[in-house]
Scaffold this motif. Structure first.
Motif, short mmCIF file in Angstrom:
data_model
loop_
_atom_site.label_atom_id
_atom_site.label_comp_id
_atom_site.label_asym_id
_atom_site.label_seq_id
_atom_site.Cartn_x
_atom_site.Cartn_y
_atom_site.Cartn_z
N GLY A 29 0.80 -1.21 0.00
CA GLY A 29 0.00 0.00 0.00
C GLY A 29 0.83 1.26 0.00
N GLU A 30 0.17 2.37 0.16
CA GLU A 30 0.83 3.67 0.21
C GLU A 30 1.84 3.70 1.35
N GLY A 31 2.92 4.44 1.15
CA GLY A 31 3.90 4.60 2.21
C GLY A 31 4.71 3.35 2.48
N ALA A 32 4.87 2.50 1.50
CA ALA A 32 5.71 1.29 1.60
C ALA A 32 5.21 0.29 2.63
N VAL A 33 3.91 0.21 2.82
CA VAL A 33 3.34 -0.80 3.70
C VAL A 33 3.22 -2.09 2.91
N ARG A 34 3.60 -3.21 3.55
CA ARG A 34 3.60 -4.50 2.86
C ARG A 34 3.13 -5.59 3.82
N LEU A 35 2.34 -6.54 3.31
CA LEU A 35 1.89 -7.69 4.08
C LEU A 35 2.41 -8.94 3.38
N THR A 36 3.11 -9.80 4.15
CA THR A 36 3.72 -11.01 3.61
C THR A 36 3.30 -12.20 4.46
N CYS A 37 2.98 -13.31 3.83
CA CYS A 37 2.72 -14.56 4.54
C CYS A 37 4.02 -15.35 4.57
N LEU A 38 4.48 -15.69 5.76
CA LEU A 38 5.71 -16.47 5.95
C LEU A 38 5.35 -17.88 6.40
N THR A 39 5.91 -18.87 5.73
CA THR A 39 5.69 -20.26 6.09
C THR A 39 7.03 -20.85 6.51
N ILE A 40 7.09 -21.36 7.73
CA ILE A 40 8.30 -22.01 8.23
C ILE A 40 7.96 -23.48 8.43
N THR A 41 8.63 -24.35 7.68
CA THR A 41 8.37 -25.78 7.76
C THR A 41 8.97 -26.35 9.05
N PRO A 42 8.58 -27.57 9.44
CA PRO A 42 9.17 -28.17 10.64
C PRO A 42 10.70 -28.19 10.54
N GLY A 43 11.35 -27.67 11.55
CA GLY A 43 12.80 -27.57 11.58
C GLY A 43 13.35 -26.37 10.86
N GLY A 44 12.49 -25.53 10.29
CA GLY A 44 12.92 -24.36 9.52
C GLY A 44 13.30 -23.19 10.39
N VAL A 45 14.11 -22.31 9.80
CA VAL A 45 14.59 -21.11 10.49
C VAL A 45 14.59 -19.94 9.52
N LEU A 46 14.11 -18.81 9.98
CA LEU A 46 14.29 -17.54 9.27
C LEU A 46 15.43 -16.86 10.01
N GLY A 47 16.60 -16.85 9.40
CA GLY A 47 17.82 -16.40 10.06
C GLY A 47 17.77 -14.96 10.56
N ALA A 48 18.61 -14.68 11.54
CA ALA A 48 18.67 -13.35 12.15
C ALA A 48 19.04 -12.29 11.11
N HIS A 49 18.31 -11.18 11.15
CA HIS A 49 18.52 -10.08 10.23
C HIS A 49 17.89 -8.82 10.83
N PRO A 50 18.34 -7.64 10.39
CA PRO A 50 17.74 -6.41 10.90
C PRO A 50 16.41 -6.12 10.22
N ALA A 51 15.44 -5.64 10.98
CA ALA A 51 14.15 -5.24 10.41
C ALA A 51 14.37 -4.01 9.53
N PRO A 52 13.99 -4.07 8.25
CA PRO A 52 14.21 -2.92 7.37
C PRO A 52 13.34 -1.72 7.76
N VAL A 53 12.17 -1.99 8.31
CA VAL A 53 11.23 -0.97 8.79
C VAL A 53 10.49 -1.57 9.98
N GLU A 54 9.57 -0.82 10.58
CA GLU A 54 8.75 -1.35 11.66
C GLU A 54 8.05 -2.62 11.17
N GLN A 55 7.97 -3.64 12.03
CA GLN A 55 7.41 -4.91 11.59
C GLN A 55 6.59 -5.56 12.69
N LEU A 56 5.41 -6.06 12.30
CA LEU A 56 4.59 -6.89 13.18
C LEU A 56 4.62 -8.30 12.62
N PHE A 57 4.88 -9.28 13.47
CA PHE A 57 4.94 -10.70 13.12
C PHE A 57 3.77 -11.35 13.83
N LEU A 58 2.74 -11.73 13.07
CA LEU A 58 1.48 -12.23 13.62
C LEU A 58 1.37 -13.72 13.34
#
Length: 121
Positions: A29-58
């Motif tokens: 949306g406007e102002g670089a707002v983005r919604l992404t669906c993240l799927t982590i499989t059993p044993g999966g990892v989303l490696g450590a990284h800096p948040a590029p902008v404010e982020q809610l993980f629901l």
């Protein structure tokens, strides 16, 4: 009305040492707002990284863990939400599988629940 699935796992995430993680862009949306669906499989990892902008993980399904800058893993499950500030180092993973929606944008803020009551909104 237009129906579509947001859990398509379109793009494999392999940056930051990630494994077993996929992302599907859901909305932008406007102002670089983005919604992404993240799927982590059993044993999966989303490696450590800096948040590029404010982020809610629901977390919408499953269970796993999230970690902030100190790397301490904190358990999460469906219904839990995490806020990471711009630049904050963070990661997540799951031993059994997890699906989360990530809402990102410079103006994203969560609505804190009233003391002892449900979330305001």
């Amino acid at each position: 009305m237009e129906m579509f699935r947001f859990d398509r796992a379109e793009t494999v995430v392999d940056r930051f040492g990630s494994t077993g993680t996929a992302a599907t862009g859901v909305a932008a949306g406007e102002g670089a707002v983005r919604l992404t669906c993240l799927t982590i499989t059993p044993g999966g990892v989303l490696g450590a990284h800096p948040a590029p902008v404010e982020q809610l993980f629901l977390v919408v399904a499953g269970e796993g863990w999230v970690a902030g800058p100190d790397g301490t893993r904190v358990p999460v499950s469906a219904g839990d939400a995490v806020h990471w500030a711009t630049g904050e180092q963070h990661g997540s993973g799951s031993t059994t599988g997890l699906t989360a929606l990530a809402l990102e944008g410079p103006s994203v803020r969560h609505l804190a629940p009233a003391a002892g009551g449900p979330a305001a909104g």
